[in-house]
Design an enzyme around this catalytic site. Structure first.
Site, PDB file in Angstrom:
ATOM      1  N   LYS A 215     -10.300  -0.469 -11.772  1.00  0.00           N
ATOM      2  CA  LYS A 215      -9.178  -0.025 -10.931  1.00  0.00           C
ATOM      3  C   LYS A 215      -9.596   0.006  -9.459  1.00  0.00           C
ATOM      4  O   LYS A 215      -8.816  -0.349  -8.569  1.00  0.00           O
ATOM      5  CB  LYS A 215      -8.723   1.363 -11.371  1.00  0.00           C
ATOM      6  CG  LYS A 215      -7.667   2.018 -10.465  1.00  0.00           C
ATOM      7  CD  LYS A 215      -6.420   1.163 -10.313  1.00  0.00           C
ATOM      8  CE  LYS A 215      -5.231   1.933  -9.758  1.00  0.00           C
ATOM      9  NZ  LYS A 215      -5.425   2.546  -8.458  1.00  0.00           N
ATOM     10  N   ASN A 219      -7.939  -2.153  -6.399  1.00  0.00           N
ATOM     11  CA  ASN A 219      -7.470  -1.636  -5.116  1.00  0.00           C
ATOM     12  C   ASN A 219      -8.110  -2.375  -3.950  1.00  0.00           C
ATOM     13  O   ASN A 219      -7.468  -2.603  -2.919  1.00  0.00           O
ATOM     14  CB  ASN A 219      -7.755  -0.139  -5.014  1.00  0.00           C
ATOM     15  CG  ASN A 219      -6.785   0.688  -5.843  1.00  0.00           C
ATOM     16  OD1 ASN A 219      -6.184   0.196  -6.785  1.00  0.00           O
ATOM     17  ND2 ASN A 219      -6.643   1.952  -5.501  1.00  0.00           N
ATOM     18  N   GLU A 222      -6.298  -5.456  -3.627  1.00  0.00           N
ATOM     19  CA  GLU A 222      -4.998  -5.106  -3.028  1.00  0.00           C
ATOM     20  C   GLU A 222      -5.120  -5.010  -1.505  1.00  0.00           C
ATOM     21  O   GLU A 222      -4.247  -5.506  -0.781  1.00  0.00           O
ATOM     22  CB  GLU A 222      -4.530  -3.776  -3.617  1.00  0.00           C
ATOM     23  CG  GLU A 222      -3.212  -3.257  -3.096  1.00  0.00           C
ATOM     24  CD  GLU A 222      -2.907  -1.879  -3.661  1.00  0.00           C
ATOM     25  OE1 GLU A 222      -2.566  -0.974  -2.868  1.00  0.00           O
ATOM     26  OE2 GLU A 222      -3.026  -1.694  -4.898  1.00  0.00           O
TER      27      GLU A 222
END
Length: 523
Positions: A215, A219, A222
């Site tokens: 995760k 990010n 992202e």
């Protein structure tokens, strides 16, 4: 008491933390037929949540069961208990765990769905396992809408803990079509997606902190995606002098092709939005000072710790940092002048087009630069995940990771299906740049990519993510880099040794620089 003490063993799952993400995950679980015990430290928050979500809006079989005290809340959950925590990461999570553990029993499972630092997840799992409790650290991506109608979920822990959580996580996760990888539309309240071709955007990532690590890298990617899109916007605005309407139409068009993604879609929406106060384009009244919560920095630090180059992700973090220096930049702009742009004829496919003309061809060039840079950014992210997997013996499935990012999460995109297919072709693929599809895509578009980076440099428009991605690509494809000189420098001033091209790897030598005519010696 604000509401009755809940009946023991009446709930299928518990949830602590009724802020935006927790409240929406609770409703998502209830919509999928689960009876959900809910608790918030501030009881008035629980009261308001229950008042706003009466039983008649919950899906068939589902229910919300409020608890005012931790003890009664825990007792209301069937054993083995599954309790999801969605509170602010850090000390807040530890405080919630400490409040729960006195009332938990052997075999109960705590699930941390916050944005935890993965090392904290390892620590928490160890501490709870020693008490006979199970623990899952799960990444949750998708924001408010994803939490409500289907997020991407990245759980890590023991297989035993995952099997306990699996029925819930697979039910509430976003769904994509098994063949195409396209996201299926989110369920309306009380109407979960039911389709034989639906694949849930969740899977067991690996042991320990693997879920939260993946995760974290999600990010970081992202951050890279968002910065690359911003650089495309900046180039079109300041170099091509396009207005927001034209840029919105451009992003909308790109969203029908290989750049199809949630972030491209919302960029088109943002650029067509008008400010309700002034009537100006909304984006033009937003201050250019970006915030961040730290996960991009964590990704960059981890890359440095593991010795894995992730320059595009790091540049995206630094771009936010320099944007935050708004007052200093404004002052500097009055002192440091932009370059005088020379009259240059830019070459495109061997056809001459003046820098001030041919906007359509330049828009295509920006699209190509964005796609090539995106490939490199994801290549860096997956290389980092691979290195962490080897370092921690996680035995990760990279194709499966790409699969669960195809829907629900912020970086969901058509592009991820290509990554899934790449790892299906070559499960141990060293780098996405070596996959035939991605290698071919860059080969086809790199001339435009280089053209955009060059023109941005000449005109003084910063494109740090485009540039770093190009440098990464050129470095990765180069058989020879200037590190031979660097290593000689290190040996000169610090006796750090070097390897020779005419000797096997792993053998190190030192040159006596006080008398370099003397024979070298192996170290």
């Amino acid at each position: 008491m604000p509401f009755p003490i809940p009946a023991p063993n009446s709930a299928d799952v518990g949830l602590v933390g009724l802020a935006v993400m927790g409240a929406n995950i609770a409703l998502n679980m209830a919509d999928h037929g689960f009876k959900v015990a809910v608790y918030n430290r501030t009881t008035s928050v629980t009261e308001a949540f229950i008042a706003e979500n009466p039983p008649n809006i919950i899906g068939p079989g589902g229910a919300l069961i409020p608890g005012a005290e931790v003890k009664e809340f825990v007792a209301s959950i069937k054993r083995p208990r599954r309790i999801v925590i969605l509170v602010k990461a850090g000390k807040g999570t530890d405080a919630v765990i400490d409040s729960l553990t006195p009332f938990l029993q052997t075999g109960d499972c705590v699930i941390d769905g916050g944005n935890a630092e993965w090392g904290d997840t390892v620590r928490r799992e160890k501490a709870l396992n020693e008490k006979g409790l199970l623990f899952v650290g799960s990444g949750v991506s998708g924001g408010e809408e994803g939490a409500r109608y289907g997020p991407s979920l990245m759980p890590g822990g023991t297989k035993e803990a995952w099997e306990l959580l699996k029925p819930i996580w697979t039910a509430i996760a976003a769904k994509v079509d098994a063949k195409t990888g396209k996201p299926l539309e989110g369920a309306s309240r009380g109407k979960p997606i039911v389709s034989e071709s639906a694949v849930p955007c969740t899977a067991f990532i690996g042991p320990g902190g693997a879920g939260h690590y993946v995760k974290m890298v999600h990010n970081g990617i992202e951050y890279g995606d968002m910065q690359l899109i911003c650089e495309a916007y900046h180039f079109m605005r300041d170099v091509l002098e396009m207005n927001t309407e034209k840029m919105s139409a451009t992003f909308a068009k790109w969203n029908t092709g290989e750049l199809d993604s949630f972030l491209i879609q919302i960029t088109a929406d943002i650029l067509r939005q008008k400010d309700p106060i002034t009537g100006k384009p909304f984006v033009d009244i937003v201050l250019d000072a970006a915030g961040q919560k730290g996960t991009g920095k964590w990704t960059s630090v981890s890359a440095l710790d593991l010795g894995i180059p992730a320059p595009t992700i790091a540049e995206a973090v630094f771009a936010r940092c320099i944007s935050a220096q708004k007052d200093e930049r404004v002052a500097a702009s009055k002192v440091i002048k932009a370059p005088e742009t020379p009259s240059i004829h830019w070459n495109h496919d061997h056809a001459t087009a003046h820098a001030a003309s041919g906007t359509d061809s330049w828009v295509d060039a920006v699209r190509d630069a964005l796609y090539c840079s995106k490939i490199c950014s994801y290549a860096q992210g997956f290389a980092l995940i691979s290195a962490a997997g080897h370092e921690n013996s996680w035995n990760l499935n990279f194709g499966e990771i790409a699969q669960i990012w195809r829907g629900g999460c912020i970086i969901r995109a058509r592009f991820l299906q290509k990554i899934t297919e790449a790892y299906a072709r070559t499960p141990n693929l060293a780098n996405l740049l070596l996959d035939p599809y991605f290698a071919g895509a860059i080969d086809k578009a790199q001339t435009n990519w280089r053209k955009v980076v060059a023109r941005a440099a000449v005109t003084g428009v910063p494109v740090p993510a485009f540039s770093s991605a190009l440098s990464y690509f050129d470095s990765y494809r180069s058989a020879n880099l200037p590190a031979n000189l660097l290593q000689a420098q290190r040996d000169y001033f610090g006796s750090h040794t070097y390897e020779r091209i005419d000797q096997p790897r792993g053998q190190f030598f030192h040159l006596d620089w006080l008398d370099p005519t003397r024979p070298q010696h192996k170290v």
